[in-house]
Design a protein around this motif. Structure first.
Motif, PDB file in Angstrom:
ATOM      1  N   LYS A   1      26.156  -1.275  29.208  1.00  0.00           N
ATOM      2  CA  LYS A   1      25.663  -0.454  28.094  1.00  0.00           C
ATOM      3  C   LYS A   1      25.409  -1.324  26.868  1.00  0.00           C
ATOM      4  CE  LYS A   1      27.286   3.788  26.830  1.00  0.00           C
ATOM      5  NZ  LYS A   1      28.216   4.793  26.250  1.00  0.00           N
ATOM      6  N   TRP A   2      24.242  -1.128  26.279  1.00  0.00           N
ATOM      7  CA  TRP A   2      23.943  -1.801  24.999  1.00  0.00           C
ATOM      8  C   TRP A   2      23.554  -0.738  23.987  1.00  0.00           C
ATOM      9  CZ3 TRP A   2      18.657  -2.314  22.992  1.00  0.00           C
ATOM     10  CH2 TRP A   2      18.623  -2.948  21.736  1.00  0.00           C
ATOM     11  N   ILE A   3      24.299  -0.672  22.897  1.00  0.00           N
ATOM     12  CA  ILE A   3      23.971   0.264  21.819  1.00  0.00           C
ATOM     13  C   ILE A   3      23.810  -0.551  20.541  1.00  0.00           C
ATOM     14  CG2 ILE A   3      24.761   2.231  20.449  1.00  0.00           C
ATOM     15  CD1 ILE A   3      24.064   3.023  23.312  1.00  0.00           C
ATOM     16  N   GLU A   4      22.611  -0.484  20.004  1.00  0.00           N
ATOM     17  CA  GLU A   4      22.282  -1.237  18.796  1.00  0.00           C
ATOM     18  C   GLU A   4      22.983  -0.621  17.593  1.00  0.00           C
ATOM     19  OE1 GLU A   4      17.830  -2.514  18.005  1.00  0.00           O
ATOM     20  OE2 GLU A   4      18.166  -0.408  17.593  1.00  0.00           O
ATOM     21  N   ASP A   5      23.403  -1.435  16.621  1.00  0.00           N
ATOM     22  CA  ASP A   5      23.912  -0.850  15.386  1.00  0.00           C
ATOM     23  C   ASP A   5      22.769  -0.681  14.381  1.00  0.00           C
ATOM     24  OD1 ASP A   5      23.499  -3.362  14.272  1.00  0.00           O
ATOM     25  OD2 ASP A   5      25.625  -3.876  14.208  1.00  0.00           O
ATOM     26  N   LYS A   6      23.074  -0.025  13.263  1.00  0.00           N
ATOM     27  CA  LYS A   6      22.003   0.349  12.318  1.00  0.00           C
ATOM     28  C   LYS A   6      21.307  -0.887  11.761  1.00  0.00           C
ATOM     29  CE  LYS A   6      20.936   3.842  11.488  1.00  0.00           C
ATOM     30  NZ  LYS A   6      19.804   4.468  12.246  1.00  0.00           N
ATOM     31  N   THR A   7      22.089  -1.913  11.421  1.00  0.00           N
ATOM     32  CA  THR A   7      21.467  -3.131  10.895  1.00  0.00           C
ATOM     33  C   THR A   7      20.574  -3.768  11.955  1.00  0.00           C
ATOM     34  OG1 THR A   7      23.214  -3.524   9.289  1.00  0.00           O
ATOM     35  CG2 THR A   7      21.961  -5.437   9.987  1.00  0.00           C
ATOM     36  N   GLY A   8      21.056  -3.822  13.180  1.00  0.00           N
ATOM     37  CA  GLY A   8      20.225  -4.379  14.257  1.00  0.00           C
ATOM     38  C   GLY A   8      18.914  -3.630  14.384  1.00  0.00           C
ATOM     39  N   ASN A   9      18.991  -2.301  14.297  1.00  0.00           N
ATOM     40  CA  ASN A   9      17.773  -1.497  14.398  1.00  0.00           C
ATOM     41  C   ASN A   9      16.815  -1.809  13.246  1.00  0.00           C
ATOM     42  OD1 ASN A   9      16.431   1.462  13.603  1.00  0.00           O
ATOM     43  ND2 ASN A   9      16.365   0.968  15.768  1.00  0.00           N
ATOM     44  N   LEU A  10      17.360  -1.874  12.033  1.00  0.00           N
ATOM     45  CA  LEU A  10      16.487  -2.043  10.866  1.00  0.00           C
ATOM     46  C   LEU A  10      15.873  -3.436  10.792  1.00  0.00           C
ATOM     47  CD1 LEU A  10      18.515  -0.105   8.145  1.00  0.00           C
ATOM     48  CD2 LEU A  10      16.212   0.454   8.939  1.00  0.00           C
ATOM     49  N   ILE A  11      16.615  -4.461  11.217  1.00  0.00           N
ATOM     50  CA  ILE A  11      16.099  -5.820  11.008  1.00  0.00           C
ATOM     51  C   ILE A  11      15.358  -6.395  12.210  1.00  0.00           C
ATOM     52  CG2 ILE A  11      17.896  -6.324   9.291  1.00  0.00           C
ATOM     53  CD1 ILE A  11      19.216  -8.151  11.319  1.00  0.00           C
ATOM     54  N   SER A  12      15.430  -5.730  13.364  1.00  0.00           N
ATOM     55  CA  SER A  12      14.799  -6.384  14.524  1.00  0.00           C
ATOM     56  C   SER A  12      13.792  -5.520  15.269  1.00  0.00           C
ATOM     57  CB  SER A  12      15.875  -6.855  15.510  1.00  0.00           C
ATOM     58  OG  SER A  12      16.375  -5.771  16.260  1.00  0.00           O
ATOM     59  N   THR A  13      13.810  -4.208  15.086  1.00  0.00           N
ATOM     60  CA  THR A  13      12.919  -3.376  15.899  1.00  0.00           C
ATOM     61  C   THR A  13      11.654  -3.001  15.129  1.00  0.00           C
ATOM     62  OG1 THR A  13      13.980  -1.324  15.203  1.00  0.00           O
ATOM     63  CG2 THR A  13      14.873  -2.402  17.157  1.00  0.00           C
ATOM     64  N   GLY A  14      10.745  -2.343  15.824  1.00  0.00           N
ATOM     65  CA  GLY A  14       9.408  -2.085  15.325  1.00  0.00           C
ATOM     66  C   GLY A  14       9.353  -1.462  13.943  1.00  0.00           C
ATOM     67  N   PHE A  15       8.756  -2.188  13.012  1.00  0.00           N
ATOM     68  CA  PHE A  15       8.544  -1.682  11.657  1.00  0.00           C
ATOM     69  C   PHE A  15       7.185  -1.002  11.595  1.00  0.00           C
ATOM     70  CE2 PHE A  15       6.377  -5.692  11.835  1.00  0.00           C
ATOM     71  CZ  PHE A  15       5.234  -5.504  11.077  1.00  0.00           C
ATOM     72  N   GLY A  16       6.845  -0.480  10.417  1.00  0.00           N
ATOM     73  CA  GLY A  16       5.519   0.084  10.200  1.00  0.00           C
ATOM     74  C   GLY A  16       4.854  -0.535   8.983  1.00  0.00           C
ATOM     75  N   ARG A  17       3.505  -0.482   8.987  1.00  0.00           N
ATOM     76  CA  ARG A  17       2.655  -0.885   7.832  1.00  0.00           C
ATOM     77  C   ARG A  17       2.697  -2.400   7.559  1.00  0.00           C
ATOM     78  NH1 ARG A  17       2.883   4.188   9.519  1.00  0.00           N
ATOM     79  NH2 ARG A  17       4.097   5.620   8.256  1.00  0.00           N
ATOM     80  N   ASP A  18       2.848  -2.774   6.267  1.00  0.00           N
ATOM     81  CA  ASP A  18       2.757  -4.154   5.783  1.00  0.00           C
ATOM     82  C   ASP A  18       1.319  -4.659   5.863  1.00  0.00           C
ATOM     83  OD1 ASP A  18       3.712  -6.377   4.529  1.00  0.00           O
ATOM     84  OD2 ASP A  18       5.182  -6.906   6.064  1.00  0.00           O
ATOM     85  N   VAL A  19       0.431  -3.966   5.156  1.00  0.00           N
ATOM     86  CA  VAL A  19      -0.993  -4.299   5.161  1.00  0.00           C
ATOM     87  C   VAL A  19      -1.504  -4.385   3.722  1.00  0.00           C
ATOM     88  CG1 VAL A  19      -3.276  -3.682   6.026  1.00  0.00           C
ATOM     89  CG2 VAL A  19      -1.248  -2.974   7.291  1.00  0.00           C
ATOM     90  N   TYR A  20      -2.291  -5.422   3.464  1.00  0.00           N
ATOM     91  CA  TYR A  20      -2.944  -5.587   2.165  1.00  0.00           C
ATOM     92  C   TYR A  20      -4.399  -5.153   2.306  1.00  0.00           C
ATOM     93  CZ  TYR A  20       1.109  -8.498   1.185  1.00  0.00           C
ATOM     94  OH  TYR A  20       2.384  -8.953   1.018  1.00  0.00           O
ATOM     95  N   LEU A  21      -4.909  -4.529   1.265  1.00  0.00           N
ATOM     96  CA  LEU A  21      -6.299  -4.049   1.309  1.00  0.00           C
ATOM     97  C   LEU A  21      -7.088  -4.559   0.109  1.00  0.00           C
ATOM     98  CD1 LEU A  21      -8.511  -1.865   2.377  1.00  0.00           C
ATOM     99  CD2 LEU A  21      -7.703  -0.550   0.415  1.00  0.00           C
ATOM    100  N   LYS A  22      -8.307  -5.007   0.380  1.00  0.00           N
ATOM    101  CA  LYS A  22      -9.317  -5.086  -0.665  1.00  0.00           C
ATOM    102  C   LYS A  22     -10.396  -4.095  -0.263  1.00  0.00           C
ATOM    103  CE  LYS A  22      -8.527  -9.710  -2.342  1.00  0.00           C
ATOM    104  NZ  LYS A  22      -8.957 -11.090  -2.456  1.00  0.00           N
ATOM    105  N   GLY A  23     -10.553  -3.066  -1.059  1.00  0.00           N
ATOM    106  CA  GLY A  23     -11.505  -2.008  -0.723  1.00  0.00           C
ATOM    107  C   GLY A  23     -12.600  -1.896  -1.763  1.00  0.00           C
TER     108      GLY A  23
END
Lengths: 289, 793
Positions: free
Chosen positions: B277-299
């Motif tokens: 069994k492997w259960i990730e802790d909250k810090t592990g989840n926040l710092i290593s798993t799929g994030f969202g966004r992080d995009v710069y735009l010139k429009g």
């Protein structure tokens, strides 16, 4: 939660608890509300050898006003006891204002006033409140009881004046000279967040005249900031907007904020100034009436 | 007499969620609730630094601890060809680091022990010698000529660039800009955030050497994709792999990818011959798993004086972290960013997108959206807001002028999508009325005279939900269809299984409602099962608001196949020919005599006891559904704010959300989805972001730094409904799960920017924390980037 291994004891008397602390020689920690200690155990920032759980010691979960008007808060009085106390709401406005702003409702059901003061987190609400109120702590060690003034209690971040074998058993707020007035304001990004800046103001007043004034700050320095000296400029004067402006500026200058992701040091000073003003202006006699 | 569809829990019934019976009693069954005999526990040692060469790893002290069964290093993984694994975007990602660590939190070693305490203690005994390398924490640093190369493991990799990608008609767009009366320009950053489900990721691998079967319990939004990945990566025979996603405590896109912990736990079970069994802790989840966004735009927007948009240019630079692990259809490098401006009638558009590697966590998952649609719509609505201001035109009027009109569907967007339905202007009008739009300008003017700062913001958009169709949408080559299998028992009760996987969306409730609608079997008589690849039909899982558009459609189609067979049985029972049979909800009857009829339940019994000669017994069917198009819901959001001029704190005075998601299966659940999505939108606008300091330390590694709003600070939302049925969905439904997260943020930001417009402020990048708003209001200047590392501008 998977903390490091520790021994656990749950004594029934203060004397037994003190004996365990004494035997621990600095490697024992008191568990009261646990709202700071338990997260630190979880993160393994704290790894004491011995936990001394004081929750089974009877008679510590009180808060009461004595006949002389002084307020006494026992070591197991929870934040929510103060938040929901009709007596506090009526007689101690600074504590009444701060209590609902401590952490979040879940933490407040469990965490203790005295524990929070002892934790000496630079962002802690109660250490600032106690300093502003000119309170003291009653502590008990192997040789008996002594008192420590709040102005001498917080030594630095997470550092207090207790010896390793002492327990703070009671916080005492002296009786006000006239009418106790004051307030507490905190800027936080979300309920339960560490404060970007907090301001505690405690006044003793006779009509619009200030008899005693205390101000302390949280979140804007390496430790709780004692601005009682700056606040004392109010003593003997009527509360007016102009004297308030002067004091607010002096208190803001006393803050030692750091620029970080909660804002620049200038911004945090601006918050301190604004909050000091807002609390004091609300105490001007005709506004109160 | 036909059944009352609402009474049987059919379409349109706000039926209470059946799954809540177990959730509110604490009887959910999550991965961490599963305990198998002899089970071992795994803990991952993560890199404390962002970029470093691994000089040596000494695991001897960990091995020596009593209770430690196995310590795995990258080298040991490499010996089994498992040190690297493929990502969902045709890149590779490290499972356990061998040569270098490339982000803080990267997996370096794993300890498998008798209990999680020992595993954690043993991790602390491992000594890793790192040679620190300079970290790269934003695309500007990554693009620098002398930048250190992060992916020196990849043959042929040049610098730190992941991709260049473009779409649209450049020549025609250039011409539109030449012809423009006015060009409106904006620059902004959509900060990195994290889906942050309350339940972190985890798995239990149970390999049985005797049978050769691997049972894998995992927190996955797409269990069938996990099975395919395990079959391909671990080279186990697919029939011997059973993947089970039990109850899932939120996904939001975070639980689509395959993570190193999953792969390591499988190998650990094979090596130890015990369940691991492997259960990730909250810090592990926040710092290593799929994030969202992080995009710069010139429009840039080319505008005609009368308010007509002539063309749009979007240049994006995206930060993908150490591995290109975006979960997205393989044709598109920056997801569906080009769905921007789909609700506006724009002659031409062009987009150029560049992606970079950095020393940050990999991911780029669709955090409650369809593959970067959140960024697309945020950029769109911020560009629209700026353009209306630059033209001196009313925000609502500018949108009205440029909307695709109700009669113009189907409409080919400037970037090539085909939208098919909507009533944009009607939604706009409903929202304007609800928020008191026409009186606001006066209200704002008077408030300013009293030193008060009021602002209003609008966000309107249609977005592509429900990938695929299979012509254009696949993940790793697997087409994005979905499936449903309906089995009606002899007493007229039924079990339904789909290839989707609920994580809070309420499939167990709503799928039964679709069956009730199609067959007249009461919803309470239908049990819904998902998440077990041994029993569920193959499907691509639940994300991108695709469940109702795809799997939900498959439910309808499977039920209709069942109804077709039941009709034959009814004809047999009624002794008439099939052509003489009519259907009403729950019952077949003889056209010439409606009193003569049989219920669906009677047909079900006959399917097992009295079927016509030559007919197969039983009453069940399976449908695989490949939608002809995406579904296109519409949202029109209005937000009114007041800013405290002395602190920069802003309060939402009113928020109006008008949603058109077509036919609503369960209105209560739809409203819950919108409320939840708006709360996440508010979080992103107000407080939520992940940033990194100069050393590459993640700021946002726990819930004290990465903020989730509580009920206390979340404003109230007023919801309104417009219904334009989807023309191609069997019951007219459109996706809705993500509309509010997608359209929401721009409404908040537009409102705050509007409140400060008289001071010359055109942009404040999210999150609009009080200090940043205060900076804008006191300096009159725009506020870009994320503290403490400000970049890109």
């Amino acid at each position: 939660m998977y903390p490091s291994r520790f021994k656990y004891e749950s004594p029934k008397t203060i004397e037994a608890a003190v004996a365990l602390l004494d035997a621990g020689k600095g490697d024992a920690k008191i568990l009261a509300g646990g709202q700071s200690l338990v997260p630190m155990l979880k993160l393994r920032f704290a790894f004491p050898d011995q936990i001394v759980d004081i929750n089974n010691i009877p008679g510590l979960d009180y808060h009461r006003f004595d006949a002389d008007g002084s307020l006494h808060i026992g070591a197991l009085c929870r934040h929510e006891d103060l938040e929901h106390s009709a007596e506090i709401a009526q007689r101690q406005p600074t504590i009444a204002a701060a209590a609902p702003l401590v952490a979040d409702p879940i933490v407040r059901t469990r965490g203790t006033f005295v524990g929070s003061v002892c934790h000496a987190d630079p962002q802690g609400d109660w250490a600032a409140t106690m300093i502003a109120l000119g309170g003291h702590l009653v502590v008990q060690g192997p040789k008996g009881k002594r008192t420590i003034d709040m102005k001498d209690f917080v030594l630095g971040p997470y550092a207090n004046a207790l010896n390793y074998n002492e327990i703070a058993i009671e916080a005492v707020i002296p009786a006000p000279k006239g009418v106790a007035r004051g307030g507490y304001l905190k800027l936080e990004r979300r309920v339960g967040d560490f404060a970007t800046a907090s301001v505690a103001v405690a006044l003793d007043m006779d009509g619009n005249r200030v008899l005693r004034a205390g101000i302390a700050l949280a979140g804007v320095g390496g430790k709780t900031i004692d601005a009682n000296e700056e606040a004392s400029a109010l003593v003997g004067h009527d509360l007016t907007e102009s004297i308030i402006d002067t004091v607010a500026a002096a208190v803001a200058a006393k803050a030692e904020p750091r620029t970080d992701h909660r804002g620049s040091s200038d911004y945090k000073r601006q918050i301190v100034k604004t909050f000091v003003k807002r609390i004091l202006v609300a105490q001007i006699a005709e506004k109160v009436a | 007499m036909s059944l009352d569809e609402i009474k049987i829990g059919g379409l349109g019934a706000s039926r209470r969620r059946v799954e809540d019976n177990r959730f509110i009693r604490g009887k959910g069954n999550y991965v961490d609730d599963i305990v198998l005999p002899g089970m071992l526990h795994m803990e991952i040692l993560r890199s404390p630094v962002a970029h470093a060469r691994i000089k040596s790893i000494d695991t001897s002290a960990a091995w020596d601890m009593p209770g430690v069964r196995l310590v795995l290093t990258g080298e040991m993984m490499a010996a089994r060809n498992l040190a690297w694994m493929p990502t969902l975007s045709y890149d590779t990602a490290a499972v356990l680091a061998t040569d270098k660590v490339r982000f803080q939190g990267q997996e370096v070693c794993a300890v498998i022990a008798d209990d999680p305490y020992i595993a954690k203690d043993a991790c602390a005994k491992i000594v890793v010698d790192y040679e620190i390398l300079p970290p790269i924490v934003n695309p500007v640093q990554a693009a620098a000529e002398d930048a250190i190369q992060i992916r020196d493991d990849k043959a042929g990799q040049v610098g730190n660039k992941v991709f260049d990608w473009e779409i649209g008609d450049k020549a025609r767009t250039d011409k539109a800009f030449e012809d423009a009366d006015l060009v409106s320009k904006v620059e902004m950053h959509y900060p990195r955030t994290h889906p942050s489900p309350i339940e972190c990721c985890g798995s239990i691998a149970d390999f049985d050497r005797a049978t050769g079967k691997l049972t894998f319990y995992v927190t996955s939004q797409a269990p069938h994709i996990v099975r395919a990945a395990v079959a391909l990566v671990a080279e186990l025979p697919e029939q011997q792999i059973r993947v089970v996603s039990p109850d899932i405590g939120g996904g939001f896109g975070n639980k689509v990818p395959v993570y190193p912990g999953y792969v390591i736990s499988i190998l650990a079970s094979i090596l130890t011959e015990k369940p691991v069994k492997w259960i990730e802790d909250k810090t592990g989840n926040l710092i290593s798993t799929g994030f969202g966004r992080d995009v710069y735009l010139k429009g840039e927007m080319a505008l005609r004086k009368d308010g007509k948009i002539l063309g749009v240019r979007m240049n994006t630079i995206s930060d993908h972290g150490a591995f290109f692990a975006d979960a997205q259809p393989s044709k598109f490098k920056i997801g569906l960013m080009h769905s921007a401006f789909a609700c506006y009638d724009i002659p031409t558009a062009h987009m150029f997108a560049t992606g970079y590697y950095t020393n940050k966590a990999p991911g780029g998952v669709a955090y409650r959206c369809s593959f970067r649609v959140t960024e697309a719509m945020f950029f769109q609505e911020r560009m629209v807001h700026a353009a209306a201001d630059d033209l001196g035109m009313d925000q609502a009027e500018f949108r009205r002028v440029n909307f695709v009109k109700d009669d113009d569907f189907p409409h080919r967007t400037a970037f090539g999508f085909l939208t098919d339905s909507g009533q944009y202007e009607k939604c706009l009008n409903v929202g304007m009325e609800a928020i008191g739009y026409k009186d606001f300008a006066k209200e704002q003017e008077e408030a300013r005279k009293r030193g008060k700062l009021l602002g209003i913001g609008i966000s309107t958009m249609t977005e592509p939900l429900g990938a695929g169709n299979s012509r254009e949408y696949d993940i790793l080559g697997i087409k994005m269809f979905d499936s449903a299998e309906l089995r009606v028992h002899m007493t007229g009760k039924a079990i339904l299984r789909t290839g989707a996987k609920t994580q809070g969306q309420g499939h167990e409730t709503t799928w039964a409602q679709i069956v009730a609608h199609e067959l007249g079997i009461p919803a309470e008589d239908i049990v819904v099962e998902e998440g077990d690849t041994d029993t569920a039909p193959f499907g691509m899982g639940t994300y991108a608001s695709r469940s109702t558009p795809v799997a939900g459609a498959a439910v309808s189609m499977a039920a209709r196949k069942v109804r077709a067979k039941a009709r034959k049985i009814a004809a047999h029972l009624l002794e008439v020919s099939e052509e003489d049979i009519e259907w009403e909800l729950g019952r077949f009857y003889v056209r010439s005599n409606s009193d003569r009829g049989v219920t669906i339940q009677e047909c079900a019994m006959a399917a097992y006891s009295n079927m016509p000669d030559g007919m197969e017994p039983g009453l069940e069917n399976t449908a695989y559904y490949d939608p002809p198009n995406l579904t296109w819901p519409f949202a029109a959001y209005f937000c009114k704010v007041e800013i405290d001029p002395e602190t920069g704190v802003w309060d939402v005075l009113q928020f109006v959300a008008v949603d058109d998601c077509g036919v609503r299966i369960n209105p209560m659940i739809v409203e819950g989805q919108i409320m939840g999505g708006l709360t996440e939108a508010y979080a992103m606008a107000n407080m939520q972001y992940q940033t990194y300091d100069e050393e590459g330390n993640c700021i946002g590694a726990n819930y004290m730094d990465f903020l989730l709003p509580t009920a206390w600070e979340t404003p109230g939302f007023e919801l309104y409904e417009v219904v334009t049925p989807c023309p191609h969905h069997p019951i007219g439904a459109k996706g809705v799960g993500e509309c509010a997260t997608v359209a929401g943020p721009a409404a908040f930001v537009n409102a705050v920017v509007n409140a400060l417009s008289h001071k010359g402020v055109r942009n404040i990048d999210m999150p609009l924390m009080p200090n940043r708003v205060y900076e804008a209001l006191t300096t009159g200047k725009d506020v870009y980037g994320m503290p403490p590392v400000r970049s890109g501008n």
